[in-house]
Write an enzyme that holds these catalytic residues in place. Structure first.
Site, mmCIF file in Angstrom:
data_model
loop_
_atom_site.group_PDB
_atom_site.id
_atom_site.type_symbol
_atom_site.label_atom_id
_atom_site.label_comp_id
_atom_site.label_asym_id
_atom_site.label_seq_id
_atom_site.Cartn_x
_atom_site.Cartn_y
_atom_site.Cartn_z
ATOM 1 N N HIS A 236 -75.814 17.514 -32.051
ATOM 2 C CA HIS A 236 -74.886 18.515 -32.560
ATOM 3 C C HIS A 236 -74.522 19.564 -31.509
ATOM 4 C CE1 HIS A 236 -72.267 20.596 -35.150
ATOM 5 N NE2 HIS A 236 -72.803 21.692 -34.651
ATOM 6 N N TYR A 240 -70.784 21.088 -29.394
ATOM 7 C CA TYR A 240 -70.390 22.448 -29.007
ATOM 8 C C TYR A 240 -70.332 22.611 -27.498
ATOM 9 C CZ TYR A 240 -70.134 23.734 -33.740
ATOM 10 O OH TYR A 240 -69.730 23.777 -35.035
ATOM 11 N N HIS A 387 -62.821 12.113 -38.162
ATOM 12 C CA HIS A 387 -63.224 13.503 -37.895
ATOM 13 C C HIS A 387 -63.408 13.748 -36.407
ATOM 14 C CE1 HIS A 387 -65.576 17.219 -37.923
ATOM 15 N NE2 HIS A 387 -66.606 16.576 -37.386
ATOM 16 N N PHE A 388 -64.146 12.868 -35.725
ATOM 17 C CA PHE A 388 -64.422 13.235 -34.335
ATOM 18 C C PHE A 388 -63.265 12.881 -33.401
ATOM 19 C CE2 PHE A 388 -67.251 9.305 -34.391
ATOM 20 C CZ PHE A 388 -66.556 8.565 -33.445
ATOM 21 N N HIS A 389 -62.340 12.041 -33.878
ATOM 22 C CA HIS A 389 -61.144 11.872 -33.041
ATOM 23 C C HIS A 389 -60.220 13.078 -33.135
ATOM 24 C CE1 HIS A 389 -62.452 7.735 -32.397
ATOM 25 N NE2 HIS A 389 -61.707 7.804 -31.321
ATOM 26 N N ARG A 452 -67.898 2.405 -40.589
ATOM 27 C CA ARG A 452 -67.720 2.609 -39.159
ATOM 28 C C ARG A 452 -68.631 1.652 -38.404
ATOM 29 N NH1 ARG A 452 -70.862 8.171 -37.272
ATOM 30 N NH2 ARG A 452 -70.136 7.441 -35.265
ATOM 31 N N ARG A 453 -68.492 1.615 -37.088
ATOM 32 C CA ARG A 453 -69.343 0.814 -36.209
ATOM 33 C C ARG A 453 -69.353 -0.665 -36.583
ATOM 34 N NH1 ARG A 453 -73.431 4.767 -37.647
ATOM 35 N NH2 ARG A 453 -73.466 6.484 -36.164
HETATM 36 FE FE1 HAS Z 1 -68.467 17.391 -36.555
HETATM 37 C C1 HAS Z 1 -69.963 14.359 -37.298
HETATM 38 C C2 HAS Z 1 -69.835 18.787 -39.364
HETATM 39 C C3 HAS Z 1 -67.111 20.460 -35.737
HETATM 40 C C4 HAS Z 1 -67.776 16.213 -33.406
HETATM 41 N N1 HAS Z 1 -68.790 15.617 -35.556
HETATM 42 C C5 HAS Z 1 -69.402 14.491 -36.039
HETATM 43 C C6 HAS Z 1 -69.412 13.468 -35.023
HETATM 44 C C7 HAS Z 1 -68.826 14.020 -33.909
HETATM 45 C C8 HAS Z 1 -68.437 15.360 -34.258
HETATM 46 C C9 HAS Z 1 -68.656 13.353 -32.561
HETATM 47 O O1 HAS Z 1 -72.040 18.093 -41.359
HETATM 48 C C10 HAS Z 1 -69.941 12.046 -35.200
HETATM 49 C C11 HAS Z 1 -71.308 11.854 -34.681
HETATM 50 C C12 HAS Z 1 -71.742 10.414 -34.851
HETATM 51 O O2 HAS Z 1 -71.417 9.592 -33.992
HETATM 52 O O3 HAS Z 1 -72.366 10.094 -35.872
HETATM 53 N N2 HAS Z 1 -68.427 19.253 -37.419
HETATM 54 C C13 HAS Z 1 -69.049 19.607 -38.562
HETATM 55 C C14 HAS Z 1 -68.786 21.008 -38.871
HETATM 56 C C15 HAS Z 1 -67.999 21.475 -37.838
HETATM 57 C C16 HAS Z 1 -67.803 20.372 -36.933
HETATM 58 C C17 HAS Z 1 -69.273 21.792 -40.025
HETATM 59 N N3 HAS Z 1 -67.592 18.173 -34.905
HETATM 60 C C18 HAS Z 1 -67.114 19.458 -34.764
HETATM 61 C C19 HAS Z 1 -66.610 19.641 -33.434
HETATM 62 C C20 HAS Z 1 -66.803 18.438 -32.773
HETATM 63 C C21 HAS Z 1 -67.422 17.542 -33.710
HETATM 64 C C22 HAS Z 1 -66.015 20.917 -32.909
HETATM 65 C C23 HAS Z 1 -66.474 18.035 -31.379
HETATM 66 C C24 HAS Z 1 -65.970 18.774 -30.455
HETATM 67 N N4 HAS Z 1 -69.631 16.687 -38.065
HETATM 68 C C25 HAS Z 1 -70.118 17.438 -39.080
HETATM 69 C C26 HAS Z 1 -71.034 16.614 -39.885
HETATM 70 C C27 HAS Z 1 -71.071 15.356 -39.296
HETATM 71 C C28 HAS Z 1 -70.191 15.435 -38.149
HETATM 72 C C29 HAS Z 1 -71.795 16.999 -41.083
HETATM 73 C C30 HAS Z 1 -71.915 14.151 -39.735
HETATM 74 C C31 HAS Z 1 -71.138 13.251 -40.591
HETATM 75 C C32 HAS Z 1 -71.948 12.033 -40.945
HETATM 76 O O4 HAS Z 1 -72.345 11.914 -42.116
HETATM 77 O O5 HAS Z 1 -72.222 11.195 -40.078
HETATM 78 C C33 HAS Z 1 -67.515 22.908 -37.709
HETATM 79 O O6 HAS Z 1 -68.054 23.470 -36.551
HETATM 80 C C34 HAS Z 1 -66.028 23.086 -37.737
HETATM 81 C C35 HAS Z 1 -65.633 24.558 -37.736
HETATM 82 C C36 HAS Z 1 -64.189 24.727 -37.408
HETATM 83 C C37 HAS Z 1 -63.295 25.389 -38.137
HETATM 84 C C38 HAS Z 1 -61.864 25.461 -37.666
HETATM 85 C C39 HAS Z 1 -61.487 26.808 -37.069
HETATM 86 C C40 HAS Z 1 -60.088 26.734 -36.537
HETATM 87 C C41 HAS Z 1 -59.703 27.150 -35.314
HETATM 88 C C42 HAS Z 1 -58.272 26.943 -34.881
HETATM 89 C C43 HAS Z 1 -57.501 28.206 -34.923
HETATM 90 C C44 HAS Z 1 -56.028 27.987 -34.695
HETATM 91 C C45 HAS Z 1 -55.242 28.878 -34.040
HETATM 92 C C46 HAS Z 1 -53.792 28.618 -33.911
HETATM 93 C C47 HAS Z 1 -55.751 30.141 -33.457
HETATM 94 C C48 HAS Z 1 -63.648 26.053 -39.420
HETATM 95 C C49 HAS Z 1 -60.638 27.835 -34.372
HETATM 96 C C50 HAS Z 1 -53.100 29.470 -34.918
HETATM 97 C C51 HAS Z 1 -51.662 29.617 -34.640
HETATM 98 C C52 HAS Z 1 -50.724 29.458 -35.561
HETATM 99 C C53 HAS Z 1 -49.344 29.730 -35.204
HETATM 100 C C54 HAS Z 1 -51.038 28.996 -36.939
HETATM 101 CU CU CU Z 2 -72.880 18.085 -36.011
#
Ligand code: HAS
Ligand code: CU
Length: 568
Positions: A236, A240, A387-389, A452-453
């Site tokens: 995890h 980050y 999700h991760f793509h 998957r996989r």
């Molecule tokens: Fe994830 C699985 C939960 C974020 C990558 N994640 C994965 C896997 C990868 C991955 C690679 O809880 C698969 C691993 C594997 O091979 O099995 N993930 C989360 C949560 C977040 C999250 C809670 N993941 C990421 C990020 C990754 C990433 C970042 C890569 C860089 N993820 C999971 C969970 C799994 C998981 C479970 C396991 C699933 C399973 O069962 O296998 C959070 O950190 C996300 C928080 C983000 C936000 C978005 C904030 C928005 C922003 C954009 C602002 C936009 C602006 C533009 C400023 C709440 C910051 C505005 C302008 C305008 C004009 C509108």
């Molecule tokens: Cu994670």
């Protein structure tokens, strides 16, 4: 603005004019970028093959296996491309903001680069030889040749050595400027590297203590649950480790490109300190469906997972505020008029911006994954791949592409031309469109149960779709079509890399770096207290992991080395 703020601002601007990346540091940084993009283009073609296989369009020849190309794709893109480009960015940025590296530290950087590259080469050879088709997660009982684990170890050790060079450069600066707030670039690099080092201890332990003896035949069994736990303790924070450098581009580079200044330095520092604290004790959210971990510990780590969302929300707020302030300063009126003032035609802005927009649904998907019971619906389905793509494959990658458009010409002494910019804009659109189809279909197919996989991919296709769009997004053919568009985008990005590295006209390109935000002199002292942050991080890790890991060891089935003697 107070008098001291003004004075501070002026001196900083003067310093800023002078600082450039030292030519010798440019070489070190660029060496990373070369490896990154070679890995990238091979990884892209691995992805294409997978998409076509899953879409039922091709069959792999007998001498290639599906897991083999899946491993090539995952390892080269998610581990090799990211790690190299991140360290290239760090070396260049630290040289620019903290001054040239002293030659001893630069040498240390090269030593780390060499170890990292030896590890990468060894691991790559073993994967290509089909001796390590274990995916990037190398879950036991999948077993690779022992040389693969040696390659992984060298990879991690190489990053530690490079990390020490970067950290030493930062702490030397801090010592030489007592009482001054550190440059934001250094602060963020330090938080990211500390996160990486603390996290990678987990993967080092499972590889050295469990995998290697097992692959060498010294032990004939392995404690699978423990190995997966140690992997996700690392896995995890790994995500980050990819995201934080992308955020650095958003916080430090984008404000400059749009002609503004970051909204608040203290808030940015706080976000990075929180990442360091809360990224690690959350690995169980990848193991919610696993037996052998009691629900209390899963629940605790679920709560901590929702805490680690906070710094991303802080980031969304900061960046949005920076956009609005800058747009209004440029004369944008009304509720949204300032949006028009952003530099839409500039690929250095547009690519990361698309990454931000896509992070909104991507992050929402993450929250779904983390929601304990909902995880039962999506775990091990194609949803997770979707999700991760979006997260690493789009938000992070588009940001790194956007960074490459100025970083490469800065390092090679060339110009970021109109032609390169146009290619960058087209590249961004292609990537976003390809990903929309591919990841969209993956998400929906996942909900229909597509696993998957696996190469037998058409399971989950939904022939009785009621509406045409449902039909499109519940077909593996859509995944494959998205994959083809993404491959075209990948090839175009590789061309951009070649063009900016070797073909663009010689000249000067700006390294965009926001002037320190005006609240910098008022940075609260505790934000710079690294002992405090590392201390709290360790306490949280001990809290979240000690008892469950103890239970995994003493309650393991007989013959689960290396701790058999402890089994009850
Ligand atoms: Fe994830 C699985 C939960 C974020 C990558 N994640 C994965 C896997 C990868 C991955 C690679 O809880 C698969 C691993 C594997 O091979 O099995 N993930 C989360 C949560 C977040 C999250 C809670 N993941 C990421 C990020 C990754 C990433 C970042 C890569 C860089 N993820 C999971 C969970 C799994 C998981 C479970 C396991 C699933 C399973 O069962 O296998 C959070 O950190 C996300 C928080 C983000 C936000 C978005 C904030 C928005 C922003 C954009 C602002 C936009 C602006 C533009 C400023 C709440 C910051 C505005 C302008 C305008 C004009 C509108
Ligand atoms: Cu994670």
């Amino acid at each position: 603005m107070t008098q001291s703020n003004l004075a501070y601002k002026e001196t900083l601007n003067e310093v800023e004019e002078e600082m450039e990346v030292h030519p010798k540091d440019k070489k070190l940084a660029m060496a990373h970028v070369y490896v990154a993009y070679v890995a990238f283009i091979i990884g892209v073609f691995g992805g294409l093959l997978q998409g076509l296989v899953r879409g039922g369009m091709i069959e792999l020849p007998g001498w290639i296996t599906y897991y083999q190309i899946l491993t090539v794709h995952g390892v080269l893109l998610a581990l090799v491309f990211t790690t190299y480009i991140i360290f290239g960015f760090f070396f260049a940025g630290m040289s620019k903001t903290h001054g040239a590296f002293p030659s001893g530290l630069r040498k240390l950087g090269w030593v780390g680069f060499t170890i990292l590259s030896a590890g990468t080469a060894l691991a790559a050879v073993m994967i290509l030889a089909n001796e390590a088709s274990v995916l990037y997660t190398f879950y036991a009982p999948l077993q690779a040749h022992w040389l693969y684990y040696i390659g992984l170890t060298l990879f991690v050790v190489g990053t530690w050595v490079m990390g020490s060079a970067l950290l030493a450069h930062f702490f030397n600066w801090k010592k030489a400027h007592p009482g001054q707030p550190t440059p934001l670039f250094g602060y963020m690099t330090t938080a990211t590297l500390l996160l990486w080092i603390v996290a990678s201890i987990g993967v080092a332990v499972t590889v050295l203590v469990q995998m290697l003896p097992w692959a060498l035949g010294l032990t004939d069994e392995i404690n699978v649950l423990l190995s997966r736990t140690l992997f996700w303790y690392f896995g995890h924070p790994l995500v980050y480790f990819w995201l934080m450098p992308a955020y650095m581009v958003w916080y430090l580079v984008i404000p400059k490109i749009i002609g503004g200044r970051l909204f608040s330095g203290s808030l940015a520092r706080l976000a990075f300190a929180l990442f360091l604290l809360f990224s690690i004790p959350v690995g169980f959210h990848h193991q919610l469906m696993e037996s052998g971990i009691s629900e209390f510990w899963k629940f605790l780590q679920t709560v901590l997972t929702f805490v680690v969302v906070v710094p991303s929300l802080l980031t969304a707020f900061s960046i949005f505020a920076t956009f609005e302030q800058t747009g209004r300063a440029k004369g944008g009126k009304g509720l949204l008029g300032w949006l028009k003032k952003l530099p839409w035609g500039d690929a250095r802005f547009f690519a990361p911006f698309m990454g931000m927009i896509i992070f909104i649904p991507a992050g929402a998907g993450g929250l779904i994954n983390a929601s304990f019971q909902l995880n039962a619906v999506i775990h091990n389905t194609l949803w997770v791949v979707g999700h991760f793509h979006l997260t690493v494959g789009t938000t992070v990658l588009l940001t790194f592409f956007g960074m490459s458009y100025w970083l490469i010409p800065v390092l090679t002494g060339r110009r970021f031309t109109k032609h390169a910019n146009r290619c960058g804009i087209v590249q961004t659109w292609l990537w976003a469109i390809g990903m929309f189809f591919m990841s969209g279909a993956m998400h929906l197919l996942g909900l229909f149960g597509a696993p998957r996989r696996t190469a037998y991919g058409t399971y989950g296709d939904h022939p009785q779709a009621m509406q045409w769009f449902e039909g499109i997004f519940t077909s593996h053919v859509t995944v494959a079509i998205g994959g083809v568009i993404l491959t075209a985008a990948g090839v175009l990005m590789f061309y951009n890399f070649i063009y900016l590295s070797f073909l663009a006209p010689k000249g000067k390109t700006e390294f965009p770096m926001t002037p320190d935000p005006i609240d910098t002199p008022n940075t609260p002292k505790f934000l710079e207290n690294w002992k405090l942050w590392i201390g709290i991080a360790i306490v949280l890790i001990i809290f979240a992991y000690t008892i469950p890991i103890y239970q995994m060891i003493v309650d393991a089935p007989p013959g689960s080395p290396p701790f058999n003697f402890l089994i009850k």
